[in-house]
Scaffold this active site. Structure first.
Site, PDB file in Angstrom:
ATOM      1  N   SER A 115      30.596  41.988  37.603  1.00  0.00           N
ATOM      2  CA  SER A 115      31.537  42.064  36.493  1.00  0.00           C
ATOM      3  C   SER A 115      32.271  40.750  36.259  1.00  0.00           C
ATOM      4  O   SER A 115      31.652  39.720  36.086  1.00  0.00           O
ATOM      5  CB  SER A 115      32.493  43.220  36.729  1.00  0.00           C
ATOM      6  OG  SER A 115      33.251  43.460  35.576  1.00  0.00           O
ATOM      7  N   HIS A 116      33.589  40.798  36.372  1.00  0.00           N
ATOM      8  CA  HIS A 116      34.428  39.637  36.036  1.00  0.00           C
ATOM      9  C   HIS A 116      34.649  38.715  37.234  1.00  0.00           C
ATOM     10  O   HIS A 116      35.320  37.700  37.105  1.00  0.00           O
ATOM     11  CB  HIS A 116      35.772  40.156  35.563  1.00  0.00           C
ATOM     12  CG  HIS A 116      36.345  41.137  36.533  1.00  0.00           C
ATOM     13  ND1 HIS A 116      35.878  42.433  36.611  1.00  0.00           N
ATOM     14  CD2 HIS A 116      37.254  40.989  37.499  1.00  0.00           C
ATOM     15  CE1 HIS A 116      36.513  43.043  37.587  1.00  0.00           C
ATOM     16  NE2 HIS A 116      37.353  42.197  38.151  1.00  0.00           N
ATOM     17  N   ASP A 279      34.066  40.464  29.387  1.00  0.00           N
ATOM     18  CA  ASP A 279      33.986  39.990  30.772  1.00  0.00           C
ATOM     19  C   ASP A 279      32.559  39.580  31.147  1.00  0.00           C
ATOM     20  O   ASP A 279      31.664  39.536  30.300  1.00  0.00           O
ATOM     21  CB  ASP A 279      34.530  41.060  31.735  1.00  0.00           C
ATOM     22  CG  ASP A 279      33.608  42.265  31.844  1.00  0.00           C
ATOM     23  OD1 ASP A 279      32.862  42.534  30.884  1.00  0.00           O
ATOM     24  OD2 ASP A 279      33.631  42.954  32.885  1.00  0.00           O
ATOM     25  N   ASP A 281      29.975  40.969  32.582  1.00  0.00           N
ATOM     26  CA  ASP A 281      28.831  41.830  32.292  1.00  0.00           C
ATOM     27  C   ASP A 281      28.962  42.579  30.968  1.00  0.00           C
ATOM     28  O   ASP A 281      28.148  43.457  30.673  1.00  0.00           O
ATOM     29  CB  ASP A 281      28.589  42.811  33.448  1.00  0.00           C
ATOM     30  CG  ASP A 281      29.749  43.752  33.672  1.00  0.00           C
ATOM     31  OD1 ASP A 281      30.909  43.348  33.443  1.00  0.00           O
ATOM     32  OD2 ASP A 281      29.518  44.900  34.088  1.00  0.00           O
ATOM     33  N   ASP A 283      31.210  44.739  29.743  1.00  0.00           N
ATOM     34  CA  ASP A 283      31.730  46.097  29.545  1.00  0.00           C
ATOM     35  C   ASP A 283      33.244  46.130  29.274  1.00  0.00           C
ATOM     36  O   ASP A 283      33.765  47.152  28.845  1.00  0.00           O
ATOM     37  CB  ASP A 283      31.339  47.032  30.709  1.00  0.00           C
ATOM     38  CG  ASP A 283      31.770  46.517  32.065  1.00  0.00           C
ATOM     39  OD1 ASP A 283      32.372  45.425  32.142  1.00  0.00           O
ATOM     40  OD2 ASP A 283      31.493  47.216  33.071  1.00  0.00           O
ATOM     41  N   ARG A 284      33.936  45.017  29.509  1.00  0.00           N
ATOM     42  CA  ARG A 284      35.387  45.015  29.240  1.00  0.00           C
ATOM     43  C   ARG A 284      35.695  44.339  27.910  1.00  0.00           C
ATOM     44  O   ARG A 284      34.895  43.576  27.391  1.00  0.00           O
ATOM     45  CB  ARG A 284      36.130  44.264  30.349  1.00  0.00           C
ATOM     46  CG  ARG A 284      35.970  44.907  31.700  1.00  0.00           C
ATOM     47  CD  ARG A 284      36.858  44.234  32.731  1.00  0.00           C
ATOM     48  NE  ARG A 284      36.703  44.924  34.000  1.00  0.00           N
ATOM     49  CZ  ARG A 284      37.602  44.920  34.975  1.00  0.00           C
ATOM     50  NH1 ARG A 284      38.723  44.245  34.838  1.00  0.00           N
ATOM     51  NH2 ARG A 284      37.378  45.584  36.091  1.00  0.00           N
ATOM     52  N   LYS A 378      31.295  51.568  29.912  1.00  0.00           N
ATOM     53  CA  LYS A 378      32.246  51.025  28.956  1.00  0.00           C
ATOM     54  C   LYS A 378      31.564  49.891  28.214  1.00  0.00           C
ATOM     55  O   LYS A 378      30.597  49.323  28.699  1.00  0.00           O
ATOM     56  CB  LYS A 378      33.527  50.584  29.639  1.00  0.00           C
ATOM     57  CG  LYS A 378      33.395  49.635  30.810  1.00  0.00           C
ATOM     58  CD  LYS A 378      34.754  49.466  31.491  1.00  0.00           C
ATOM     59  CE  LYS A 378      34.733  48.487  32.637  1.00  0.00           C
ATOM     60  NZ  LYS A 378      34.301  49.113  33.901  1.00  0.00           N
TER      61      LYS A 378
HETATM   62  C1  VG1 Z   1      38.243  48.088  38.690  1.00  0.00           C
HETATM   63  C2  VG1 Z   1      39.036  48.770  37.600  1.00  0.00           C
HETATM   64  C3  VG1 Z   1      38.311  50.018  37.121  1.00  0.00           C
HETATM   65  C4  VG1 Z   1      36.895  49.643  36.665  1.00  0.00           C
HETATM   66  C5  VG1 Z   1      36.174  48.913  37.774  1.00  0.00           C
HETATM   67  C6  VG1 Z   1      34.824  48.394  37.341  1.00  0.00           C
HETATM   68  O1  VG1 Z   1      38.138  48.950  39.807  1.00  0.00           O
HETATM   69  O2  VG1 Z   1      40.336  49.091  38.036  1.00  0.00           O
HETATM   70  O3  VG1 Z   1      39.043  50.608  36.090  1.00  0.00           O
HETATM   71  O4  VG1 Z   1      36.161  50.788  36.327  1.00  0.00           O
HETATM   72  O5  VG1 Z   1      36.944  47.780  38.204  1.00  0.00           O
HETATM   73  O6  VG1 Z   1      34.940  47.578  36.207  1.00  0.00           O
HETATM   74  P1  VG1 Z   1      39.071  48.841  41.119  1.00  0.00           P
HETATM   75  O7  VG1 Z   1      38.583  49.883  42.063  1.00  0.00           O
HETATM   76  O8  VG1 Z   1      38.952  47.435  41.608  1.00  0.00           O
HETATM   77  O9  VG1 Z   1      40.471  49.093  40.634  1.00  0.00           O
HETATM   78  V1  VG1 Z   1      33.837  46.382  35.901  1.00  0.00           V
HETATM   79  O10 VG1 Z   1      34.182  45.678  34.491  1.00  0.00           O
HETATM   80  O11 VG1 Z   1      33.805  45.682  37.284  1.00  0.00           O
HETATM   81  O12 VG1 Z   1      32.275  46.995  35.926  1.00  0.00           O
HETATM   82 CO    CO Z   2      32.667  44.484  33.883  1.00  0.00          CO
END
Ligand code: VG1
Ligand code: CO
Length: 546
Positions: A115-116, A279, A281, A283-284, A378
């Site tokens: 992700s980010h 972000d 990947d 999804d954000r 997302k």
């Molecule tokens: C975080 C966010 C959560 C999101 C997850 C994956 O998780 O709080 O809302 O679904 O990242 O997002 P955590 O357990 O670190 O709070 V992403 O954009 O990484 O796929």
């Molecule tokens: Co992401």
């Protein structure tokens, strides 16, 4: 031509349990011999029915993406998969992967992303398995994969030359067919089936000032295809559009801290009418309007309230959902408009059953995640498109006008998340424990004029399959007025991260445009008193506020 299947002996690693969204580790961890292979074979061994089916494969383009794809292709061939659909250059955004699994009726897909989180040789890498229908694997499956990874002693692969991922077309590897496709085309088509492209094109080709920042990550090619090629936006409106293996050295997390330049341009200088970022990947999303930032909880509530303006949701939505820490702005809309609202644990996988069952059409998380029933992840660009469609339908109103009208009708939920990063596990546990042990004594007590109505550890009973998720965060609720939530992150790759979520609702007209920090400062000190944050973390302030 058949390729000889080789069975390679291996030994288990003990740390392959999935977090909030798959397995995430430092690149160096993934580079260990057999590390990725063990995880992938554990999926093949656990989840039945791969033989003769289609898989989707790709990632956010970060460092190690190419290498991992080659490994997975050789393993897919050895495990009887008939066809793998790979994104050109190995690139597939997370929502696009979910869409491809659905569109091509694939048995599932591997999405390679952290992700980010920063990328590069010293950065992070990740892998996640999504099931038929495009959804994230539920906890029962990720638990089973983890159990298998703890005892695995062999994996299967075929010897293969490097597969060319940089040209469109079909190749074979033994009995496996590999199709390299341009996934931006499928994705743009999906968007066209949901939104009013003519209205959005009219907006984007007017004097409306628009920018999208892909942050050197996966959304660049998708955004170019959509906004520039299909919707007529100027080519320079899509920024940092080439996915780089190290994301340009940046931190592709779309928030006011990591997308500070864009925020300055739109909020402080008012130089654009609307801007957004996504972000690593894809999804954000972060939504900005001239002079202001739209908090993710507000964005979700506004989109739900205005869903009928968007062709795909013109008949209204049956329901909507938010993760527990996400602001209750959505609930206020549901109460007035009469649709069902659900509160789920953090992580998109908890929305998937509700989406499949048609109980919800829109859902979101405070962590800049918004989406709908069009895929099972997302979707950052979906949220941008939804806002553009809304603004096109309410032509003449600015983002600020839309928000103010919303707050006037539903009240405003001021919101902040305070992250305490890189704590030790013990420090984070001490904070949780400090609050946990007071929970039963809190109801009825008053703090700063607010009375506690509920204090508990959140657990969730899935209304569709009856599964139960426990230990999903601590919450202290002050009726409809305010909430404090604390939980431990499940996506980090080093140390522990504690997240404190603060929410306070105001409804008098003069209170609708106050500075967020000012509104929440009393609640922040209540949280500190209840959890001993400063005492147990040794920190004066959070490392990041979003
Ligand atoms: C975080 C966010 C959560 C999101 C997850 C994956 O998780 O709080 O809302 O679904 O990242 O997002 P955590 O357990 O670190 O709070 V992403 O954009 O990484 O796929
Ligand atoms: Co992401």
């Amino acid at each position: 031509m058949t390729a000889a299947v080789r069975t390679i002996a291996t030994q288990p690693f003990d740390d392959q349990r999935a977090g909030t969204a798959g397995l995430r580790k430092k690149v160096q961890v993934f580079q260990q011999a057999n590390y990725l292979e063990n995880f992938v074979q554990s999926v093949f061994d656990t989840h039945p029915g791969f033989a003769g089916t289609t898989l989707v494969l790709g990632g956010d383009g970060r460092y190690h993406n190419d290498t991992a794809i080659q490994t997975i292709l050789a393993m897919a061939a050895a495990n009887g998969v008939a066809r793998v659909i790979v994104g050109l250059g190995g690139i597939v955004s997370t929502p696009a992967a979910s869409h491809l699994i659905r569109k091509y009726d694939a048995h599932g897909g591997f999405i390679l992303s952290a992700s980010h989180n920063p990328a590069g040789p010293r950065g992070d890498f990740g892998i996640k398995f999504n099931i038929r229908g495009g959804g994230q694997a539920a906890s029962a499956l990720t638990d089973a994969i983890y159990a298998r990874s703890c005892e695995i002693d062999r994996y299967r692969c075929v010897d293969a030359d490097t597969i060319d991922l940089h040209n469109l077309g079909t190749q074979t590897l033994g009995d496996l067919t590999i199709e390299v496709i341009d996934t931006t085309e499928d994705y743009a088509e999906l968007m066209e089936s949901l939104f009013d492209f003519d209205a959005i094109r009219a907006l984007l080709t007017s004097d409306f000032r628009f920018a999208f920042d892909a942050m050197h990550a996966v959304t660049g090619p998708y955004a170019k295809r959509l906004f520039v090629e299909r919707l007529g936006a100027s080519p320079d409106s899509v920024r940092n559009a080439v996915p780089l293996p190290d994301f340009g050295g940046g931190h592709p997390d779309p928030n006011l801290v990591y997308a500070a330049d864009l925020a300055d341009e739109v909020i402080t200088r008012g130089a654009l009418d609307f801007a957004a970022a996504s972000d690593g990947d894809g999804d954000r999303n972060m939504i900005l309007g001239r002079g202001l930032f739209v908090s993710p909880g507000d964005s979700l509530a506004v989109l739900a309230a205005n869903a009928r303006l968007i062709p795909a949701y013109r008949d209204g939505i049956a329901g909507a959902a938010r993760s527990m820490p996400t602001s209750r702005a959505l609930d206020a809309v549901a109460a007035q408009q009469g649709f069902e609202a659900f509160e789920t644990p953090t992580g998109w996988k908890f929305f998937c059953n509700l989406l499949d069952a048609g109980r919800i059409a829109v859902c979101g998380e405070e962590s800049f995640g918004t989406g709908s029933d069009h895929v099972r992840e997302k979707d950052g660009l979906w949220a941008v498109m939804a806002w553009l469609n809304l603004l096109a339908a309410r032509r003449g109103e600015s983002v600020a006008d839309v928000l103010q009208a919303h707050w006037k009708t539903f009240g405003r939920h001021y919101y902040e998340r305070h992250d305490y990063e890189d704590l030790s596990g013990e420090q984070a546990d001490r904070v949780m424990q400090a609050l946990r042990q007071q929970l039963t004594a809190l109801p009825g007590r008053q703090f700063e004029g607010l009375t506690v109505t509920v204090a508990d550890e959140f657990s969730y009973d899935d209304p569709i399959d009856g599964s139960r998720a426990e230990g999903q965060g601590l919450r202290v609720v002050f009726g409809d007025d305010a909430r404090i939530v604390v939980r431990k992150s499940g996506t980090g790759t080093s140390g522990a991260t504690l997240r404190l979520y603060l929410e306070e609702r105001r409804s008098d007209e003069w209170e609708l445009t106050l500075p967020t920090r000012e509104v929440l400062s009393a609640l922040a000190s209540v949280a500190d008193t209840l959890c001993g944050l400063r005492e147990h973390t040794g920190r004066d302030a959070p490392s990041l506020i979003t």
